[in-house]
Motif scaffolding. Structure first.
Motif, short mmCIF file in Angstrom:
data_model
loop_
_atom_site.label_atom_id
_atom_site.label_comp_id
_atom_site.label_asym_id
_atom_site.label_seq_id
_atom_site.Cartn_x
_atom_site.Cartn_y
_atom_site.Cartn_z
N GLN A 60 0.83 -1.20 0.00
CA GLN A 60 0.00 0.00 0.00
C GLN A 60 0.87 1.25 0.00
N LYS A 61 1.94 1.23 0.78
CA LYS A 61 2.84 2.38 0.85
C LYS A 61 3.48 2.62 -0.52
N LYS A 62 3.92 1.57 -1.18
CA LYS A 62 4.54 1.71 -2.49
C LYS A 62 3.53 2.20 -3.54
N ARG A 63 2.30 1.71 -3.46
CA ARG A 63 1.25 2.19 -4.37
C ARG A 63 1.03 3.68 -4.19
N TRP A 64 0.98 4.13 -2.92
CA TRP A 64 0.76 5.54 -2.63
C TRP A 64 1.93 6.37 -3.15
N GLU A 65 3.15 5.90 -2.95
CA GLU A 65 4.32 6.61 -3.46
C GLU A 65 4.27 6.69 -4.98
N ASP A 66 3.84 5.62 -5.63
CA ASP A 66 3.72 5.61 -7.09
C ASP A 66 2.68 6.62 -7.55
N LYS A 67 1.55 6.68 -6.83
CA LYS A 67 0.51 7.65 -7.20
C LYS A 67 1.02 9.07 -7.01
N LYS A 68 1.73 9.33 -5.92
CA LYS A 68 2.26 10.67 -5.68
C LYS A 68 3.25 11.06 -6.78
N LEU A 69 4.11 10.12 -7.16
CA LEU A 69 5.08 10.39 -8.22
C LEU A 69 4.37 10.71 -9.53
N ARG A 70 3.35 9.94 -9.84
CA ARG A 70 2.60 10.20 -11.08
C ARG A 70 1.92 11.56 -11.04
N LEU A 71 1.35 11.92 -9.88
CA LEU A 71 0.72 13.24 -9.76
C LEU A 71 1.74 14.36 -9.93
N VAL A 72 2.91 14.19 -9.36
CA VAL A 72 3.96 15.20 -9.51
C VAL A 72 4.37 15.31 -10.98
N LEU A 73 4.54 14.18 -11.64
CA LEU A 73 4.91 14.20 -13.05
C LEU A 73 3.83 14.87 -13.91
N VAL A 74 2.58 14.55 -13.63
CA VAL A 74 1.48 15.18 -14.37
C VAL A 74 1.49 16.68 -14.11
N GLY A 75 1.72 17.09 -12.87
CA GLY A 75 1.79 18.51 -12.54
C GLY A 75 2.92 19.21 -13.28
N VAL A 76 4.07 18.57 -13.34
CA VAL A 76 5.21 19.17 -14.05
C VAL A 76 4.90 19.29 -15.53
N VAL A 77 4.34 18.24 -16.11
CA VAL A 77 4.00 18.29 -17.55
C VAL A 77 2.98 19.37 -17.82
#
Length: 117
Positions: A60-77
């Motif tokens: 669950q922790k790794k899934r949450w970290e993956d989601k946060k990373l994806r959100l950050v990447l989407v925000g940067v793009v």
């Protein structure tokens, strides 16, 4: 002969008694080993339960970290796209605004000032 049979029966009785004592001793040893095996099995069950809970929590922790990373990447793009769109829009609007401003400046320069006639 009767005495021989009695002695033989006593020897057989002693042998049977010794065999029974050996068997009883082996039963007690097996019981101890079974209890040890049972306690090990319980420990393994506890450890497997703990491992299962820990692995689920980690997943669950790794899934949450993956989601946060994806959100950050989407925000940067999205941020980069907004900057590009703003840069293009400013590049298109500024030359047009520059010609309007320079055209107004030429009109003002050629027009007489009201107070100096």
């Amino acid at each position: 002969m009767g005495e021989n049979k009695v002695t033989q029966c006593q020897q057989e009785a002693e042998e049977v008694t010794q065999i029974m004592l050996d068997n009883y001793s082996k039963v007690l040893d097996r019981e101890g080993k079974l209890q040890d095996l049972d306690s090990r099995a319980e420990e393994l069950l506890d450890m497997s339960t703990t491992f299962s809970k820990t692995s689920k929590t980690l997943a669950q922790k790794k899934r949450w970290e993956d989601k946060k990373l994806r959100l950050v990447l989407v925000g940067v793009v999205v941020g980069v796209l907004v900057l590009i769109i703003l840069a293009v829009a400013l590049a298109l609007l500024l030359p047009a605004a520059g010609t309007q401003v320079s055209g107004q400046a030429e009109v003002r320069a050629s027009a007489p000032i009201n107070g100096s006639n």
